[in-house]
Structures are given as C-alpha cells and as structure tokens.
Design a protein around this motif. Sequence first.
Motif, PDB file in Angstrom:
ATOM      1  N   ARG A 133     -46.948 -23.908 -33.098  1.00 49.38           N
ATOM      2  CA  ARG A 133     -46.844 -24.595 -31.814  1.00 49.38           C
ATOM      3  C   ARG A 133     -47.180 -23.685 -30.642  1.00 49.38           C
ATOM      4  O   ARG A 133     -46.704 -23.881 -29.530  1.00 49.38           O
ATOM      5  CB  ARG A 133     -45.433 -25.182 -31.664  1.00 49.38           C
ATOM      6  N   ARG A 134     -47.987 -22.698 -30.885  1.00 54.45           N
ATOM      7  CA  ARG A 134     -48.524 -21.815 -29.833  1.00 54.45           C
ATOM      8  C   ARG A 134     -47.425 -21.131 -29.020  1.00 54.45           C
ATOM      9  O   ARG A 134     -47.558 -20.900 -27.814  1.00 54.45           O
ATOM     10  CB  ARG A 134     -49.432 -22.586 -28.884  1.00 54.45           C
ATOM     11  N   ALA A 135     -46.308 -20.819 -29.643  1.00 53.37           N
ATOM     12  CA  ALA A 135     -45.214 -20.170 -28.929  1.00 53.37           C
ATOM     13  C   ALA A 135     -45.504 -18.680 -28.759  1.00 53.37           C
ATOM     14  O   ALA A 135     -46.154 -18.052 -29.593  1.00 53.37           O
ATOM     15  CB  ALA A 135     -43.899 -20.360 -29.679  1.00 53.37           C
ATOM     16  N   LYS A 136     -45.024 -18.135 -27.677  1.00 56.44           N
ATOM     17  CA  LYS A 136     -45.160 -16.702 -27.391  1.00 56.44           C
ATOM     18  C   LYS A 136     -43.783 -16.055 -27.553  1.00 56.44           C
ATOM     19  O   LYS A 136     -42.866 -16.325 -26.787  1.00 56.44           O
ATOM     20  CB  LYS A 136     -45.683 -16.494 -25.971  1.00 56.44           C
ATOM     21  N   ILE A 137     -43.641 -15.209 -28.559  1.00 63.38           N
ATOM     22  CA  ILE A 137     -42.364 -14.572 -28.844  1.00 63.38           C
ATOM     23  C   ILE A 137     -42.097 -13.486 -27.797  1.00 63.38           C
ATOM     24  O   ILE A 137     -42.941 -12.620 -27.548  1.00 63.38           O
ATOM     25  CB  ILE A 137     -42.345 -13.966 -30.256  1.00 63.38           C
ATOM     26  N   LEU A 138     -40.925 -13.534 -27.207  1.00 62.54           N
ATOM     27  CA  LEU A 138     -40.540 -12.532 -26.222  1.00 62.54           C
ATOM     28  C   LEU A 138     -39.735 -11.409 -26.851  1.00 62.54           C
ATOM     29  O   LEU A 138     -40.012 -10.234 -26.629  1.00 62.54           O
ATOM     30  CB  LEU A 138     -39.730 -13.194 -25.102  1.00 62.54           C
ATOM     31  N   LYS A 139     -38.742 -11.770 -27.631  1.00 59.51           N
ATOM     32  CA  LYS A 139     -37.942 -10.750 -28.311  1.00 59.51           C
ATOM     33  C   LYS A 139     -37.084 -11.420 -29.366  1.00 59.51           C
ATOM     34  O   LYS A 139     -36.900 -12.646 -29.378  1.00 59.51           O
ATOM     35  CB  LYS A 139     -37.054 -10.002 -27.316  1.00 59.51           C
ATOM     36  N   GLU A 140     -36.556 -10.593 -30.248  1.00 68.18           N
ATOM     37  CA  GLU A 140     -35.589 -11.042 -31.241  1.00 68.18           C
ATOM     38  C   GLU A 140     -34.545  -9.950 -31.398  1.00 68.18           C
ATOM     39  O   GLU A 140     -34.833  -8.769 -31.242  1.00 68.18           O
ATOM     40  CB  GLU A 140     -36.251 -11.329 -32.590  1.00 68.18           C
ATOM     41  N   GLU A 141     -33.313 -10.375 -31.662  1.00 69.73           N
ATOM     42  CA  GLU A 141     -32.255  -9.393 -31.871  1.00 69.73           C
ATOM     43  C   GLU A 141     -31.184 -10.010 -32.744  1.00 69.73           C
ATOM     44  O   GLU A 141     -30.965 -11.233 -32.732  1.00 69.73           O
ATOM     45  CB  GLU A 141     -31.648  -8.936 -30.540  1.00 69.73           C
ATOM     46  N   MET A 142     -30.529  -9.149 -33.499  1.00 70.59           N
ATOM     47  CA  MET A 142     -29.465  -9.612 -34.386  1.00 70.59           C
ATOM     48  C   MET A 142     -28.136  -9.526 -33.661  1.00 70.59           C
ATOM     49  O   MET A 142     -27.843  -8.532 -32.996  1.00 70.59           O
ATOM     50  CB  MET A 142     -29.435  -8.764 -35.658  1.00 70.59           C
ATOM     51  N   GLN A 143     -27.339 -10.598 -33.780  1.00 68.05           N
ATOM     52  CA  GLN A 143     -26.018 -10.574 -33.181  1.00 68.05           C
ATOM     53  C   GLN A 143     -25.128  -9.619 -33.959  1.00 68.05           C
ATOM     54  O   GLN A 143     -25.123  -9.608 -35.183  1.00 68.05           O
ATOM     55  CB  GLN A 143     -25.416 -11.980 -33.179  1.00 68.05           C
ATOM     56  N   GLU A 144     -24.402  -8.833 -33.224  1.00 73.63           N
ATOM     57  CA  GLU A 144     -23.598  -7.767 -33.819  1.00 73.63           C
ATOM     58  C   GLU A 144     -22.622  -8.310 -34.846  1.00 73.63           C
ATOM     59  O   GLU A 144     -21.908  -9.277 -34.604  1.00 73.63           O
ATOM     60  CB  GLU A 144     -22.817  -7.047 -32.713  1.00 73.63           C
ATOM     61  N   GLY A 145     -22.620  -7.690 -36.014  1.00 70.78           N
ATOM     62  CA  GLY A 145     -21.666  -8.038 -37.054  1.00 70.78           C
ATOM     63  C   GLY A 145     -21.981  -9.300 -37.806  1.00 70.78           C
ATOM     64  O   GLY A 145     -21.165  -9.751 -38.604  1.00 70.78           O
ATOM     65  N   SER A 148     -25.285 -12.022 -39.572  1.00 75.93           N
ATOM     66  CA  SER A 148     -26.653 -12.092 -40.102  1.00 75.93           C
ATOM     67  C   SER A 148     -27.465 -13.117 -39.331  1.00 75.93           C
ATOM     68  O   SER A 148     -28.430 -13.671 -39.847  1.00 75.93           O
ATOM     69  CB  SER A 148     -26.616 -12.463 -41.588  1.00 75.93           C
ATOM     70  N   VAL A 149     -27.071 -13.354 -38.090  1.00 73.13           N
ATOM     71  CA  VAL A 149     -27.726 -14.352 -37.255  1.00 73.13           C
ATOM     72  C   VAL A 149     -28.621 -13.667 -36.234  1.00 73.13           C
ATOM     73  O   VAL A 149     -28.224 -12.696 -35.586  1.00 73.13           O
ATOM     74  CB  VAL A 149     -26.678 -15.233 -36.531  1.00 73.13           C
ATOM     75  N   PHE A 150     -29.845 -14.172 -36.102  1.00 71.46           N
ATOM     76  CA  PHE A 150     -30.803 -13.655 -35.132  1.00 71.46           C
ATOM     77  C   PHE A 150     -30.887 -14.599 -33.937  1.00 71.46           C
ATOM     78  O   PHE A 150     -30.812 -15.822 -34.085  1.00 71.46           O
ATOM     79  CB  PHE A 150     -32.193 -13.527 -35.763  1.00 71.46           C
ATOM     80  N   THR A 151     -31.057 -14.028 -32.759  1.00 69.52           N
ATOM     81  CA  THR A 151     -31.371 -14.794 -31.554  1.00 69.52           C
ATOM     82  C   THR A 151     -32.802 -14.479 -31.163  1.00 69.52           C
ATOM     83  O   THR A 151     -33.155 -13.308 -30.970  1.00 69.52           O
ATOM     84  CB  THR A 151     -30.420 -14.443 -30.397  1.00 69.52           C
ATOM     85  N   VAL A 152     -33.633 -15.503 -31.062  1.00 63.03           N
ATOM     86  CA  VAL A 152     -35.056 -15.338 -30.749  1.00 63.03           C
ATOM     87  C   VAL A 152     -35.329 -16.012 -29.408  1.00 63.03           C
ATOM     88  O   VAL A 152     -34.932 -17.162 -29.196  1.00 63.03           O
ATOM     89  CB  VAL A 152     -35.947 -15.958 -31.852  1.00 63.03           C
ATOM     90  N   HIS A 153     -35.998 -15.284 -28.515  1.00 63.42           N
ATOM     91  CA  HIS A 153     -36.428 -15.839 -27.228  1.00 63.42           C
ATOM     92  C   HIS A 153     -37.942 -15.998 -27.250  1.00 63.42           C
ATOM     93  O   HIS A 153     -38.670 -15.087 -27.693  1.00 63.42           O
ATOM     94  CB  HIS A 153     -36.019 -14.909 -26.078  1.00 63.42           C
ATOM     95  N   ALA A 154     -38.424 -17.133 -26.781  1.00 59.65           N
ATOM     96  CA  ALA A 154     -39.856 -17.407 -26.813  1.00 59.65           C
ATOM     97  C   ALA A 154     -40.213 -18.367 -25.690  1.00 59.65           C
ATOM     98  O   ALA A 154     -39.349 -19.044 -25.120  1.00 59.65           O
ATOM     99  CB  ALA A 154     -40.262 -17.998 -28.165  1.00 59.65           C
ATOM    100  N   TYR A 155     -41.508 -18.404 -25.370  1.00 55.49           N
ATOM    101  CA  TYR A 155     -42.057 -19.413 -24.477  1.00 55.49           C
ATOM    102  C   TYR A 155     -42.778 -20.447 -25.327  1.00 55.49           C
ATOM    103  O   TYR A 155     -43.611 -20.096 -26.167  1.00 55.49           O
ATOM    104  CB  TYR A 155     -43.032 -18.794 -23.479  1.00 55.49           C
ATOM    105  N   LEU A 156     -42.459 -21.719 -25.104  1.00 56.74           N
ATOM    106  CA  LEU A 156     -43.045 -22.803 -25.893  1.00 56.74           C
ATOM    107  C   LEU A 156     -43.701 -23.800 -24.950  1.00 56.74           C
ATOM    108  O   LEU A 156     -43.056 -24.282 -24.015  1.00 56.74           O
ATOM    109  CB  LEU A 156     -41.953 -23.498 -26.713  1.00 56.74           C
ATOM    110  N   PRO A 157     -44.991 -24.115 -25.159  1.00 54.77           N
ATOM    111  CA  PRO A 157     -45.637 -25.123 -24.295  1.00 54.77           C
ATOM    112  C   PRO A 157     -44.950 -26.475 -24.405  1.00 54.77           C
ATOM    113  O   PRO A 157     -44.534 -26.893 -25.494  1.00 54.77           O
ATOM    114  CB  PRO A 157     -47.073 -25.181 -24.838  1.00 54.77           C
ATOM    115  N   VAL A 158     -44.823 -27.147 -23.270  1.00 57.28           N
ATOM    116  CA  VAL A 158     -44.180 -28.467 -23.257  1.00 57.28           C
ATOM    117  C   VAL A 158     -44.941 -29.441 -24.147  1.00 57.28           C
ATOM    118  O   VAL A 158     -44.349 -30.268 -24.845  1.00 57.28           O
ATOM    119  CB  VAL A 158     -44.100 -29.003 -21.814  1.00 57.28           C
TER     120      VAL A 158
END
Length: 1036
Positions: free
Chosen positions: A921-933, A935-945
């Motif tokens: 879906r042509r998303a642009k990934i900004l960053k990803e990081e694992m929540q402390e403690g 196994s869950v990741f938080t991903v930030h991205a830009y997604l076209p409407v």
Amino acid sequence: MAAADPRRVRNTCILAHVDHGKTTLADHLVASCGDGLLHPRLAGRLRFMDYLDEEQRRAITMKSAAVLLRYGDGPSAHRVNLIDSPGHIDFCSEVSSAARLSDSALILVDAVEGVHIQTHAALRQAFLERLRPCLVLNKLDRLVTELHLTPAEAYTRLHRILADVNSIYSALRSHSYFSVLASLEDQPSSSSSASQDDLPDDADDDEEDAFQPQKGNVVFACALDGWGFRIHHFAELYATKLGASASALLRGFWGPRYLEKKVDKKGKKNFMIVGKKAVEGTDREPMFVEFILKPLWKLYEGVLGQDGEIVQKVISNFKLNIPQRELQNKDPKLVLQSVMSRWLPLADAVMAMVVECTPDPVVAQGARVARLMPKRELATEDAAGCAEVVLEAERVRRCVETCDAAADSPVVVYVSKMFAVPCKMLPPKGAHGELLTHQDASESEECFMAFARVFSGVLRAGQKIFVLSALYDPLKGDAVQKHVQEIELQYLYEMLGQGLRPVTSVSAGNVVAIQGLGQHILKSATLSSTKNCWPFSSMMFQVSPMLRVAIEPANPTDLGALIKGIKLLNRADPFVEYTVSHRGEHILAAAGEVHLERCKKDLEERFAKVKLVVSDPLVSFKETVEGEGAALLEGLKAPHAFVERTTPNGRCTVRVQVLRLPNALTKVLQESDQLLGQIMEGKNRNVMLNPQISQDDCDSVAMLRQRMVSAIDSELEAISEQVDKEKLQKYRKTWLGYLKRIWSLGPWQVGPNFLLLPDVESSDGVLTMEDGRQGILVRGRADFSERLGFVSGSDAEANHTPDSSKSSADTPESLHLESVALRNSILSGFQFATNAGPLCDEPMWGLAFIIEPYIFADNSDAAHQSDQYNIFSGQVITAVKEGCRAAVLQNNPRLVEGMYFCELTTPTQQLGSTYAVLSKRRAKILKEEMQEGTSVFTVHAYLPVAESIGFSNQLRTLTSGAASALLVLSHWDAIQEDPFFIPKSQEEIEEFGDGASIGPNLAKKLMNSVRRRKGLHVEEKVVEHGTKQRTLSKKA
C-alpha cells in the motif's frame, strides 16, 4: 435541583487512547457512586456506558455518554457528571462534544503501552477547551503479571511515562505543541527502555509539571481489578506506622527521595528524607519503590502463588470485610481482585481526586469564558447604535463567567450534540409521577435529545427559549432572523448512561438532556432566554471527514426514505457530512472506515431502514506544480513565461504566471483556515487567538504573520547547504516581497493559494497589442496583506491607485472606472480556478498566481457597450480561470494526495506480515521499536489515504487479528511522477521506447480514476496492442 450549589458540582470527562481502560474505569465509578445503577460484581465486565449493540460487539466506545454520580453523604455530598468518550480517532467529534461540557478531564494512560498518538490528542483537546487535567496510570497489574518487572523497573517505567505526559502538556502551554507533534515519529515512545540512571538528577525541580503525584492529581490504578491509589493514602498509612509527618512522606513518595533511618544517642529512631546525592550506599531504592511498589508486588506474587498467609495478614491489618466464599475461590486472580478492590478501592481514589483537584463550575467558567464566549471588540459606531443590546450581552457574559445560578439570571445553555434515543426508552412518567406525552413517539421511532449544559440561570421544563446558531449576531437585529428561533422546551432529564431520569429544572453548572429540540438544532447551538446574547464559539475537531462515499437505495423506490434517514443521521452524528453532488449523487463523508460502517448500520437499521448500495470511497486529491526544496528556488530564478488568455470580444487580455509556495508556508495556511476566515470576513483583528495557534489573548494576526515569515525562513534553512548565503538572502527578500502583494486567498478565500498583484516597479501598467491598441492594467489592492499587517493602508492603496504616468493619462476616465468594476470578476475567476484544477477538477494546493489583466477601450458605440457589460464580466471570469489552469499545465502539474500517520502494534511473529501489507500500500516506514519487556513492536509509517481503504481488514486477516493500526491525517504530499509523462530525452527513449509499451504511471492512474468518477474525459486507448486476427480454416 434548581437550588443545587454549583460549588458542589463537578463535570469531568474521560479521555484516552483506544483500549486504555476508559469504560472499565467508568464501570467502577458507576458501581460505587451510581446509586445502584450497576452491581459491583459486574463492574469492569458489563461496560455499562457502552449501551449500543455495536459498541458491545466491537468492544470500543463510539458515542459519548454521561452519567450522574454522587460522592459523599449528607450536605457535603458532591454531584459528579461523568462523561465517557471514545478513544478511536474515527469518533473524535464525540470527544469534542464531551470536552465542551466538562470542566476537567481524566487522562488515562496504559502503563505498558505508554503514550500513544491519541494520548497526544486527548491532552490537546483538554488544553484547547481549557479543562483541568488529571492523570490515571492504568493497568499496573500488567507490569507484574505480563512483563514481570521488578518494583524498581516498574518505577522507572512509570516515571518515564509521567515525564512524557508532562512534556507534552508543557509544550502545549508554551505554544510549541505543533513542533512536538511534527517530530513525534522521530522520538522514542514512552515505552522505550530506560534505566534508573537515566532519570534526571534534578527531578525534584518539578514546579512547572502539570501532573505531580504530590499534588494528588495522579492515580495509579488497575481498572480491571477495581483498585487504585494516590500516594496520599500511603503517606497517611506510614505516618501512623513510622511516627513521621504525613506531609513530609507525601513529598518523598515520588522522585529520587530516600528514607534514612538513624538512631540517636538515646536509642530513639529518627527518619530523614534525603535526595539522591545524600543517600548512603548505592543499592538504595526510592521511597515509592520501597514503601509502595514492593508491598504491592509482594501481595500480587503471594496471592497468585496461592500463599494464604499473606492474604490473611492483609485482611487483618487493614480490617477488610471479604466474604469467605470469595477467598476460597479456586481462581487466584479472583481472590486477588477481591482483596485489592477492598484494600485500595479505585472509585474512592478517583472520586477524591476529582473533588479535590478539579475546579467547580464557578471557578472553571471564569477561566473558560474567554474560550467559550470570546469578548467582542466592537467599533464605536456599532456600540453607540446598539448600546442597550451591548450592555445586556455583556451582562449575560458576566453571568456565564460567574456561573450565576440565581432564579432571575438569564438562562444560557450550550448544546454540543444531538443524540437519538428509541422512543420506547423514554420514561413514561415525570419527576412527580405524572404521565409524560412524547410528541416524537407518534411521528417516528427515534426521539432526538440535546446533549447540553446549563452555564447560567435555571433551565425549566416547558420554558420558552431562543435557539441561536453560531452565525447569530445580536447587533444585526432583523438581518439575522434566520439564525434565531423561539421554541418551547418539552422535558428535561438527568442522564444515567442509557437511562434518563426526568427533572423539572436544572441549575447552572449541570449537564442535562433536553427533549423538544430535534426539529430546531442540526448539530450544536446556544440556547438563551434573551436574544441579546452572543453565541458560544464553535467546537474544534481533531480531524476532518476524509472518507466520502456515494450511497443509494438498493430499491429506487426507497429514495425518499433514504433522504429522510440521511437527514436524521446528519442530526444525530456531529461529525458526518452530507452533500449532493452536481451529478445528483448523495455523498456521505465520514472520519474513517469504522465511522462509515457505523453510519451505514444506523441508516439501514434505525433511520432509513432500507437496504443500501455504497460506492467505493471517493478519495480527495489536490493539484499543484513541480518544485520542492532547491527546485523551488530554481523556479524563482528562472520563472516561466506568462500564459495569455483573451476574452472573445478582445477587450481584455489576462496574463498569468504561477509559482510554487514553500511547503511550510502552505502548512501554516492550512492550519490557520479558521483564523483566515475571521480575517477575510472583516471581523475585528484583535479577536481571541485561534486556539490552534495559542491560548493567550494576544494579537492573533501578528502571530499568524510571524508564523508565515518563520515558515519561509525554515524552508530556506532546510536548503541552506545547497545554496550560498547571498542567493538565500535574495530569495528571502523576494518571498517577503510576495507577502506584501497578496490580493486574496483561494479557494473560498481561505485556501492555501495566493493571488498576487503584479510588481508595480517592473510594469508600467500599459500593454500594447500588435494592432496598436493600448490597454491599461486592472489594478487590485493588497487587501489580504493589509489585513495581516504586511503593508499599511497607504502602501496597499499605492497598488490600487491608477498610475499617473503619461501613458495612463492618455486613457479615458471611463476606462479606469470600468477597470475598477472588473476587480470582482478577476477575484471570482481566481476562486473558480483554485477550486477546480486542470488535472481532475480537484482544489489547487500551495500555488501563487501573478495575474496581470489588461482592459482595452471599446470601439463600438456606448449603447452596445452597456448592453454587453454583464456578458463582458463573465468573459473576464472565464479568461482568468482558463489562464490559471493553463499556467498550471505549462509548469509541470503534479497530483497531491493526503497522507495518514499510521501507528501499528504487532507481535514479533507477525512483523513480516505487517510489513507485507504496508509495502503493498505504498507506505513509508518511519521507525519501529520494541516495547520494553514485551515481544510487541510499535511501527510508525505514512500511509496514503487512497491506499487506506480496506487496510485494517487486510492487516487483521494477514496477521490473524494480532496487529492493530490507528490512522490520523498527517499532511499532504505531492506525487513526484508526471501524469503526462512521454519519453523525450535520448535516455528515456532508450529505456521506454516511444511510450506505447508502458502503462499509465501512478499519478495518471489516480488522475484518470477521479476524472472517470466525475464524468470528465479520459484519454485512454480502448484497444491496446491489437493484432490481426488469424482465421484458421481447414482446406478441403
């Protein structure tokens, strides 16, 4: 109820990110203080405030709901109007409705997930409405049971979350919130790893922090199990045990504070609270860890480990009354819930915080009146002509400011939304047992109630009152009669979740549901007992409706029922927008997919009761020209030639040049559209500052002017490494010169496009045609620049006054007069052009048009000229519009699409599937990081409407429901591909050939889809790569 003391009333709403525990917290408050509305055993599981079937099915809140609670006994009891609000971005309008009627806000934050994007939105909403915020750090049990953190690690996490929340609110107060939000994706979230040593040494210097546990405005809680506490509880507990001062312990229970135990010469123990530098030893733990978290952790581990001894110890020490059957339950979690909810009752901690730390309506309205009813600075002649009206309006405003609850005070009520209630749910009897006759019940199955609050006076059932729309002006008298109605109220109700309790009157400071306004209010309005009252300021929403669909009934004969149902939905939902396109389509605009599904379900099952056919989403685009960064300066260095258009009668020639505005400047114009509307309407220039910019009562125009200049400076600074300083200064001077030549904005006079006057110094105001005719320049006036203060009135007039040169002196005076009359035609042509660009009739974005219109003398007789004048003005409008559109086509047009900021939460096992969905879906990934403690990741991205349609469903499908996403409109981004790309250079021809073998690029594909939907011509081949058919026949 009319005699209720407003000082013993509290109005608060619950704001938080989705699934952070708002409705569960409300359950426990209702169970404890709701006079039997909810049994304590069902608290946390029933979701009392989510009374809609769709809310229960999805397990999310969709509608704001209020409930009246009572805290305390006897004459000192307090009435608390609690409003539960949604956390999903699609229902942000419900949050705005709840915040407008409240004086304070409970901000919930998940102790595991930390601060998320909607936490920012909740804090911002509370700040804009000037609510007093309190913080609830929820789900502390997950730190023990899921993350298995030690008490010291849990304290570090809680400290970090509290610091993040304080940082956001501090940025709001210092007017720099937007810069913080813009850099959100570049900063680690509150759940990032941090150690004890990472905490600041000067953490005690927290006088400026809005949320401080020592103040009592922070509750640590587990809403699911029904327990929570403020550090005041433990301070009083240990003060008795240690023989220390409760106030001293209170100051030491948060931050790097340590308790030193010393024995004097007489053998007496003395306790001293010291800071980190004075502590002896390196293995000491803060008092919050040692005296609060460690006992909690020990109790949790003991009960879950089925240690009956520790349970009995807690019961005996605190004299808890717990039934034996609950203690003998085989599920240790239920035993733990029974013990904790009785030891540290959640409702007691939260309600005590609401009563002690939030203002009553008298104090709150004094602080909020500048936001609710901005003070009007009237011209001297207006004030003199309506002196009595002005005096009474000021008296009404003072009554609102003081929350005057006297019986003879003017009544002022604000309705923040209308909500539909099934007629069968209406109470059959009134407050004194009399039968109620509901007029709406005979007309339809739905009755519309007004979700309102009384700000002054005493509102009574059956009272006659005026309904004032947001456009009402008491000084204009009969000219605004369409914005005021006089109606008679029917019944008043206290709201009890889904239930309603009839009352005869409601005094100032209380929330109420009003029956009888369904036919008179569309979404929101101000009610007043006098016409001489200013309406309340409009509410502000976090986003605008971006998802548009065309709807029609499956059976064409049901069209009448559909239209009637849409009108009901439009009244019941404060955020939905309904329009009819020029093609006759019924267009429904919603905030997102979840909101759209909710609207469709309401239409089919409640309001229209017909089967619907819903089109594919109609995505909005914008149009601009090429030029970003350094390319922007190249456009200034070598501007494109003017495009000329001449009217059919040859009397007017329009020369148009287009420039690209800096992106930062375009963003400022978009964010300030409400303030720009006030400026262009000619209202007072020193009115209340738009809350999107600041909350101070300073000069809003000066602030906007400064932001526009700063936007240009920031754009030039971003490319300073690519261009030398001399050129940068030259370009800056050029842009500042453009800001002094702004005639108007477009479209609709508030859009992000400039209409610039031609440069007076470089033009003599005369155009000579090939046939020898001379035309004079139709000179405009830098109205917008003057209103913003970039130029004075005399400088704006210099561009407006005809040139006194000898060339212009030779022209007849009638031609000058005619040129003045054509100014409105030029403005209209510019507005039409910027509202529908040449690519696909979408609004233009970030462009500056320099228009030079020249008018020539008419050689025909005067009578013919007067007959053709009206037609001539229409020809000028068309010439300007076509000239602007042609200039855009000549300067490499580009399509602009909306971009969502996407925040995804996904487990490690599904990270690959999540990225697969984003890449499709042509998303642009900004960053990803694992929540402390975890196994869950938080991903930030830009997604076209345009790519967001079906995104959530596909994400859930491919990740087996493990991943979830939240979309918030972020910005507009130009697609760099040329929609009219044809190979021209040698390299392009070698790569693509003559272009016949390549398909349409992305920009052209999107452009054609919009043109096809709008019924515009689409250039496409019906047969591509056709080959001659070979007929196979068998010869005899």
